[in-house]
Design a protein around this motif. Structure first.
Motif, PDB file in Angstrom:
ATOM      1  N   ILE A 111       0.846  -1.193   0.000  1.00 39.61           N
ATOM      2  CA  ILE A 111       0.000   0.000   0.000  1.00 39.61           C
ATOM      3  C   ILE A 111       0.884   1.247   0.000  1.00 39.61           C
ATOM      4  N   CYS A 112       0.711   2.048  -1.026  1.00 41.19           N
ATOM      5  CA  CYS A 112       1.521   3.246  -1.168  1.00 41.19           C
ATOM      6  C   CYS A 112       1.285   4.183   0.015  1.00 41.19           C
ATOM      7  N   THR A 113       2.362   4.747   0.562  1.00 48.37           N
ATOM      8  CA  THR A 113       2.215   5.626   1.723  1.00 48.37           C
ATOM      9  C   THR A 113       1.714   7.011   1.329  1.00 48.37           C
ATOM     10  N   HIS A 114       1.543   7.242   0.025  1.00 49.37           N
ATOM     11  CA  HIS A 114       0.968   8.521  -0.388  1.00 49.37           C
ATOM     12  C   HIS A 114      -0.543   8.468  -0.180  1.00 49.37           C
ATOM     13  N   LEU A 115      -1.279   7.835  -1.105  1.00 52.82           N
ATOM     14  CA  LEU A 115      -2.733   7.802  -0.954  1.00 52.82           C
ATOM     15  C   LEU A 115      -3.299   6.397  -1.150  1.00 52.82           C
ATOM     16  N   SER A 116      -2.509   5.391  -0.768  1.00 49.48           N
ATOM     17  CA  SER A 116      -3.009   4.019  -0.658  1.00 49.48           C
ATOM     18  C   SER A 116      -3.274   3.265  -1.952  1.00 49.48           C
ATOM     19  N   CYS A 117      -2.709   3.692  -3.087  1.00 51.55           N
ATOM     20  CA  CYS A 117      -2.756   2.822  -4.258  1.00 51.55           C
ATOM     21  C   CYS A 117      -1.800   1.646  -3.992  1.00 51.55           C
ATOM     22  N   ARG A 118      -1.807   0.646  -4.900  1.00 53.32           N
ATOM     23  CA  ARG A 118      -0.923  -0.507  -4.689  1.00 53.32           C
ATOM     24  C   ARG A 118       0.340  -0.350  -5.549  1.00 53.32           C
ATOM     25  N   PRO A 162       1.382   3.378  -9.604  1.00 57.13           N
ATOM     26  CA  PRO A 162       0.738   3.812 -10.839  1.00 57.13           C
ATOM     27  C   PRO A 162      -0.055   5.112 -10.684  1.00 57.13           C
ATOM     28  N   CYS A 163      -0.318   5.516  -9.449  1.00 54.13           N
ATOM     29  CA  CYS A 163      -1.240   6.641  -9.277  1.00 54.13           C
ATOM     30  C   CYS A 163      -0.569   8.004  -9.467  1.00 54.13           C
ATOM     31  N   HIS A 164       0.470   8.275  -8.683  1.00 55.12           N
ATOM     32  CA  HIS A 164       1.115   9.582  -8.815  1.00 55.12           C
ATOM     33  C   HIS A 164       2.608   9.431  -8.942  1.00 55.12           C
ATOM     34  N   ASN A 165       2.981   8.269  -9.499  1.00 52.98           N
ATOM     35  CA  ASN A 165       4.365   8.073  -9.882  1.00 52.98           C
ATOM     36  C   ASN A 165       5.365   8.065  -8.718  1.00 52.98           C
ATOM     37  N   ALA A 166       4.972   7.486  -7.602  1.00 55.59           N
ATOM     38  CA  ALA A 166       5.919   7.365  -6.497  1.00 55.59           C
ATOM     39  C   ALA A 166       6.943   6.288  -6.836  1.00 55.59           C
TER      40      ALA A 166
HETATM   41  S1  FES Z   1      -0.965   6.863  -4.162  1.00 55.58           S
HETATM   42 FE1  FES Z   1       0.970   6.175  -4.715  1.00 55.58          FE
HETATM   43  S2  FES Z   1       1.805   7.937  -5.537  1.00 55.58           S
HETATM   44 FE2  FES Z   1      -0.093   8.688  -4.908  1.00 55.58          FE
END
Ligand code: FES
Ligand code: HEM
Lengths: 164, 219
Positions: free
Chosen positions: A104-111, A124-128
């Motif tokens: 789970i991405c620590t930004h906004l919880s995408c995988r 994939p969401c905000h290019n972390a």
């Molecule tokens: S949720 Fe992963 S980069 Fe925003």
């Protein structure tokens, strides 16, 4: 009637009625309040409950390559049963050290996904981007990837899953 | 201090007048049978309070009704107590309202000038039975489902409009989520509103007319 130093009948009745009334009131109020707040108390008591989840024999995981393990957990909350799926990247640094990252991405919880070519976790969401050790290598995440505690028992790897 | 607060309120609200009108009434020589109306009122209040509490966790949907009641019974502190009081209180209320009707009938209390008290009472009895009928479906278990199937089927035996009545009660041809939702709405909104209004009228008339005494040989 002259004021007597003793309780008058009237005062006595008032005191008894007040005391009995308070008693009855609290006997009614206790279950009523308990009924309303009990889910909150249960949440405080049960919050942070943890379980050790077996994720298979340690030798199944290759050295140096983060490998995804997926599992589902069913949670009962009130009258609702929800099943969530979770992914964990098992990364064996060497023979003795194993880390388990939540995907789970620590930004906004995408995988996030492990990208073998770039040797990074990419969101994939905000290019972390995260390094193989879970540190932030670029993008918006505020903190490194979350980890599960691990242990090995009889050759089986376990991760410490915290409820909630 | 307390008496100062009381005086302040009294000056504005006239509380002592409410007290003397509602409670300091002249009452003929009566017996225990005359307490049945007050007992019915008490039970209605108990049902209202416990019902409001049940509504905190109860969900009127076919997916969740049964589970939400299991949750009330096993998951929530004192849920068993609140549901138990509501469950037994429902039967007790029917018994008490009915016994109260018998007492006013046998003591001839329904006669002039109390005909309207009797008529509002009839509505109260029917509404109380309606509460029992609609409440019985809410647990959404086998017994509830089949009892309501049978009950709405019986309503359908009325000549000519029977099938319409059954469909109107069920909100369709069969018992469904629509039935559950409308029974719930009737149980917590429509009938309590009717009962509250009728109790108001009933008690207004009791205060206005006074209660009838025990009839003697000349009556
Ligand atoms: S949720 Fe992963 S980069 Fe925003
Ligand atoms: C929710 C249901 C009801 C409540 C809360 C209620 C309440 C009361 C109360 C508090 C009284 C005062 C005297 C007494 O207690 O006996 C009363 C009187 C009366 N009730 Fe009811 N009642 C209900 C249902 C009924 C029913 C079903 C009938 C008859 C069909 C009825 C007919 C009467 C009559 C005629 C009186 C006047 C008695 C008299 O003046 O002596 N009531 N009711």
């Amino acid at each position: 009637m002259a004021k007597s130093p003793h309780l008058s009948r009237n005062e006595f009745v008032k005191i008894v009625v007040g005391a009995v009334g308070t008693l009855i009131g609290s006997v009614i109020a206790f279950p009523a309040v308990g009924y309303i707040v009990s889910p909150a108390l249960a949440a405080l008591r049960g919050g942070g409950k943890d379980t050790w989840i077996p994720v298979g024999p340690l030798e199944n995981y290759p050295l140096g390559v983060p490998t995804l393990f997926s599992f589902t957990r069913t949670k009962i909350n009130g009258w609702e049963k929800t099943t969530n799926s979770y992914g964990v990247y098992i990364y064996r640094k060497n023979e003795t050290e194993t880390v388990a990252f939540s995907n789970i991405c620590t930004h906004l919880s995408c995988r996030v996904n492990w990208n073998e070519e770039r040797q990074q976790y990419l969101c994939p969401c905000h290019n972390a981007q995260f390094t193989v050790d879970g540190l932030v290598a670029g993008g918006p995440p505020p903190r490194p990837m979350d980890q599960y505690l691990t242990k090995v028992e009889d050759g089986t790897l376990f991760i410490n899953f915290v409820e909630g | 201090m307390a008496s100062k607060v009381y005086d302040w309120l009294e000056e504005r609200l006239g509380l002592s007048a409410i007290y003397s009108v509602t409670l300091d009434r002249k009452v003929p020589k009566v017996n225990w049978w005359f307490t049945l109306g007050s007992a019915s009122l008490f039970l209605f209040i108990i049902q209202g309070v416990t019902g409001v509490f049940l509504a905190v966790y109860y969900v009127p949907s076919p997916d969740h009704a049964y589970d939400s009641i299991q949750y009330i019974m096993n998951g929530v502190a004192f849920g068993w107590l609140i549901r138990g009081i509501h469950h037994w209180g429902a039967s007790l209320m029917v018994i008490f309202v009915f016994a109260h009707m018998l007492r006013t009938f046998f003591f001839g209390a329904y006669k002039f000038p109390r005909e309207l008290t009797w008529i509002t009472g009839v509505v109260l009895l029917l509404a109380t039975l309606g509460m029992g009928f609609t409440g019985y479906l809410l647990p959404w278990n086998q017994r509830a489902y089949w009892a309501t199937t049978v009950g709405t089927e019986i309503a359908g035996t009325v000549p000519l409009i029977g099938p319409f009545i059954t469909a109107a009660l069920r909100g369709g041809t069969d018992l469904s989520g629509v039935t559950l939702a409308r029974f719930f709405a009737v149980h917590i909104w429509f009938l309590p509103a009717v009962i509250l209004g009728m109790i108001g009228a009933h008690i207004y008339m009791i205060i206005r007319l006074g209660i009838a005494g025990i009839p003697d040989k000349d009556d």
